[in-house]
Design an enzyme around this catalytic site. Structure first.
Site, short mmCIF file in Angstrom:
data_model
loop_
_atom_site.label_atom_id
_atom_site.label_comp_id
_atom_site.label_asym_id
_atom_site.label_seq_id
_atom_site.Cartn_x
_atom_site.Cartn_y
_atom_site.Cartn_z
CG ASN A 255 -1.81 1.12 1.28
OD1 ASN A 255 -1.41 2.32 1.06
ND2 ASN A 255 -3.02 0.86 1.63
NE ARG B 13 -9.88 8.85 3.39
CZ ARG B 13 -9.80 8.03 4.30
NH1 ARG B 13 -8.98 7.24 4.56
NH2 ARG B 13 -10.80 7.99 5.05
CD GLU C 23 -6.96 -0.09 0.99
OE1 GLU C 23 -7.24 1.01 1.53
OE2 GLU C 23 -6.05 -0.83 1.15
NE ARG D 79 -8.09 12.45 4.22
CZ ARG D 79 -8.65 11.78 5.38
NH1 ARG D 79 -7.85 10.78 6.05
NH2 ARG D 79 -9.94 11.94 5.90
CG HIS D 80 -3.98 9.63 0.73
ND1 HIS D 80 -4.78 8.63 -0.14
CD2 HIS D 80 -4.19 9.09 1.99
CE1 HIS D 80 -5.38 7.80 0.76
NE2 HIS D 80 -5.18 8.02 2.05
CG HIS E 75 -8.19 4.21 0.39
ND1 HIS E 75 -8.43 4.08 1.70
CD2 HIS E 75 -9.40 4.79 -0.03
CE1 HIS E 75 -9.66 4.75 2.18
NE2 HIS E 75 -10.16 4.88 0.93
CD GLU F 272 -7.03 -5.78 3.09
OE1 GLU F 272 -7.11 -5.70 1.93
OE2 GLU F 272 -6.64 -5.23 3.79
NE ARG G 204 6.70 22.04 1.61
CZ ARG G 204 8.14 22.35 1.54
NH1 ARG G 204 8.80 22.71 0.47
NH2 ARG G 204 8.66 22.24 2.94
CG HIS H 281 1.30 6.39 4.71
ND1 HIS H 281 0.14 7.06 5.05
CD2 HIS H 281 1.64 5.45 5.69
CE1 HIS H 281 -0.13 6.26 5.91
NE2 HIS H 281 0.39 5.43 6.29
CB THR I 270 -9.44 2.18 6.58
OG1 THR I 270 -9.00 2.72 5.26
CG2 THR I 270 -10.65 1.53 6.43
CG HIS J 212 -5.41 -1.25 9.35
ND1 HIS J 212 -6.04 -0.10 8.72
CD2 HIS J 212 -5.36 -0.75 10.52
CE1 HIS J 212 -5.81 0.97 9.24
NE2 HIS J 212 -5.48 0.65 10.48
N GLY J 213 -1.83 -2.45 9.97
CA GLY J 213 -1.25 -2.20 11.09
C GLY J 213 -0.23 -3.58 11.34
N1 PXP Z 1 -5.86 -2.88 4.10
C1 PXP Z 1 -6.73 -1.70 4.04
C2 PXP Z 1 -8.16 -2.00 3.72
C3 PXP Z 1 -6.23 -0.48 4.63
O1 PXP Z 1 -7.47 0.47 4.48
C4 PXP Z 1 -5.09 -0.14 4.98
C5 PXP Z 1 -4.76 1.03 5.42
O2 PXP Z 1 -4.79 2.20 4.27
C6 PXP Z 1 -4.18 -1.18 4.98
C7 PXP Z 1 -4.55 -2.33 4.50
C8 PXP Z 1 -2.58 -1.20 5.16
O3 PXP Z 1 -2.50 -0.68 6.52
P1 PXP Z 1 -1.10 -0.14 7.23
O4 PXP Z 1 -0.94 0.93 6.37
O5 PXP Z 1 -1.53 -0.15 8.44
O6 PXP Z 1 -0.15 -1.38 6.87
#
Ligand code: PXP
Length: 247
Positions: free
Chosen positions: A6, A51, A76, A55-56, A49, A157, A17, A9, A107, A196-197
């Protein structure tokens, strides 16, 4: 076990910026270069993703990655009509439907498929008819898995946020919840992803969850990339995943 990287970021940093001057020749970092580095590092798919508030990730980022990167693209998005139109024009390999709240940083929590079932039907149907595989980003809850299967989604997922943020006995309980949800999804013939995480020190516990075929990981890879570079960070994650004995 596949790794979906993903890269949201990367766009978050660029927007910090350059949000108001995306035409500037100075914009950096490049989402496309990050995707290229992820490909070189061994990513099996790229996740972004888009959105509704943009935003990104911008539409142009998604189209550039789709055009230039020879990897499956996992988009996403929130399940609304405008995003559906966007997805149909982008035509990614997968769409992962996620809940979206403007105020959240990332999310938080899975999509409540049971509560939003009727609104989800036309979105899942339209994507499926267009040949886009649909994944539902849900909490590890068998009822949510069953509702996702009734919708006709071939994938789920499982949200690993609670697992990632817990410790000790609670962490063991969360592994149990993920395992039961994954088991139910597999019984229903669905492909099971998780995300996620997730961080490298959690992989051994996560490897006890059966039927997982793909992990979607963003934050920790991008954080590590700040120190060792994107390609090396993806390679490091791939190696850590491969070092596990997946159930
Ligand atoms: N899967 C989904 C559906 C997400 O929304 C995210 C976060 O954007 C991730 C995976 C990845 O999560 P992380 O950035 O915490 O690794």
């Amino acid at each position: 076990m596949n790794l979906g990287v993903n890269i949201d970021h990367i766009a978050t940093l660029r927007q910090a910026r350059y949000a108001a001057m995306l035409d500037s020749p100075n914009t950096e970092p490049s989402v496309l270069d990050a995707a290229r580095a992820a490909l070189k590092g061994g990513a099996d798919s790229i996740t972004l993703h888009v959105r509704s508030d943009r935003r990104h990730m911008q539409d142009s980022d998604a189209f550039a990655v789709r055009r230039e990167i020879p990897l499956p693209l996992n988009l996403e998005m929130g399940a609304d009509e405008l995003m559906l139109g966007f997805a149909l024009s982008l035509h990614p390999d997968y769409v992962c439907l996620v809940p979206e709240k403007r105020e959240e940083i990332t999310t938080e929590g899975g999509l409540d498929v049971l509560a939003h079932y009727e609104e989800l039907v036309p979105v899942v149907d339209a994507l499926s008819v267009a040949g886009v595989k649909v994944s539902m980003f849900i909490d590890p809850d068998e009822k949510q898995v069953e509702a996702s299967a009734r919708l006709g989604a071939p994938m789920v997922e499982l949200h690993t946020g609670c697992f990632a943020n817990s410790a000790g006995m609670k962490r063991t309980e969360e592994v149990g919840r993920l395992a039961s949800a994954a088991q139910r999804a597999a019984e229903l013939g669905m492909e099971v992803h998780a995300g996620h995480g997730i961080r490298i020190p959690m992989l051994t516990e996560l490897s006890r969850v059966p039927h997982l075929t793909e992990l979607n990981i963003g934050h920790t890879i991008v954080a590590r990339a700040l120190v060792i570079g994107m390609e090396a960070a993806v390679r490091e994650m791939k190696a850590a995943i491969h070092a596990q004995n997946w159930a």
